[in-house]
Design an enzyme around this catalytic site. Structure first.
Site, PDB file in Angstrom:
ATOM      1  N   GLY A  88       0.886  -1.245  -0.067  1.00  0.00           N
ATOM      2  CA  GLY A  88      -0.134  -0.065  -0.035  1.00  0.00           C
ATOM      3  C   GLY A  88       0.958   1.151   0.082  1.00  0.00           C
ATOM      4  O   GLY A  88       1.828   1.226  -0.516  1.00  0.00           O
ATOM      5  N   CYS A  89       0.516   2.481   0.841  1.00  0.00           N
ATOM      6  CA  CYS A  89       1.089   3.687   0.631  1.00  0.00           C
ATOM      7  C   CYS A  89       2.512   3.176   1.300  1.00  0.00           C
ATOM      8  O   CYS A  89       2.666   2.777   2.464  1.00  0.00           O
ATOM      9  CB  CYS A  89       0.442   4.482   1.750  1.00  0.00           C
TER      10      CYS A  89
END
Length: 162
Positions: free
Chosen positions: A10-11
């Site tokens: 993800g981020c």
């Protein structure tokens, strides 16, 4: 022995500091898996390049093993979300483990299978051979140190930190 590992979780801002807490020497934010050379953050985030936000972990395997890196990875992602992670949605935020050896592939595959067995559902974690890694722009490196207030806000608003 100095090694490298590649995880899309993800981020990349959100997962960087976690590994440093557990003995990884260096965490580099970047993009992996797509075909475009040297993609930009804007293009990756806009889902234009086929890359995932990825972190490159540089570590001493005598201090921290790949199995421990897998522990940290799975403790900090939602392996059943095939749309991205937390509020970050889209292909560039989906999960992937990019293996660089058969040993890494076997360890990650075993971990995924154990997780699926335990939870009774399919994990949405791509297990892919390492293809490429392009370092993200400087402002994304150690974002949590450069922008502590914005980083805390991102963690809270994303749902990663309650």
């Amino acid at each position: 022995m100095r090694k490298e590992a590649y995880f899309a979780g993800g981020c990349f801002w959100c997962v960087t500091p976690i590994y440093k807490m557990y003995g990884v020497d260096e965490v580099i934010c970047g993009y992996a898996g797509g075909d475009e050379e040297n993609p930009s953050y804007a293009d990756v985030k806009a889902q234009k390049t086929g890359h995932r936000e990825t972190i490159k972990l540089c570590y001493d395997s005598e201090k921290v093993g790949y199995d421990r890196l897998l522990d940290i990875y799975f403790a900090n992602v939602d392996p059943f979300d095939g749309e991205g992670q937390f509020i970050d949605k889209g292909f560039s935020y989906t999960l992937a483990i990019f293996y660089t050896s058969e040993e890494e592939k076997e360890m990650a595959s075993k971990r995924i299978a154990e997780l699926e067995e335990k939870e009774g559902k399919k994990a949405e974690v791509a297990l892919l051979p390492y293809k490429n890694f392009f370092e993200a722009e400087e402002e994304h490196q150690d974002y949590y140190l450069k922008n502590p207030e914005a980083f805390e806000k991102e963690l809270r608003e994303s749902g990663r930190k309650k």
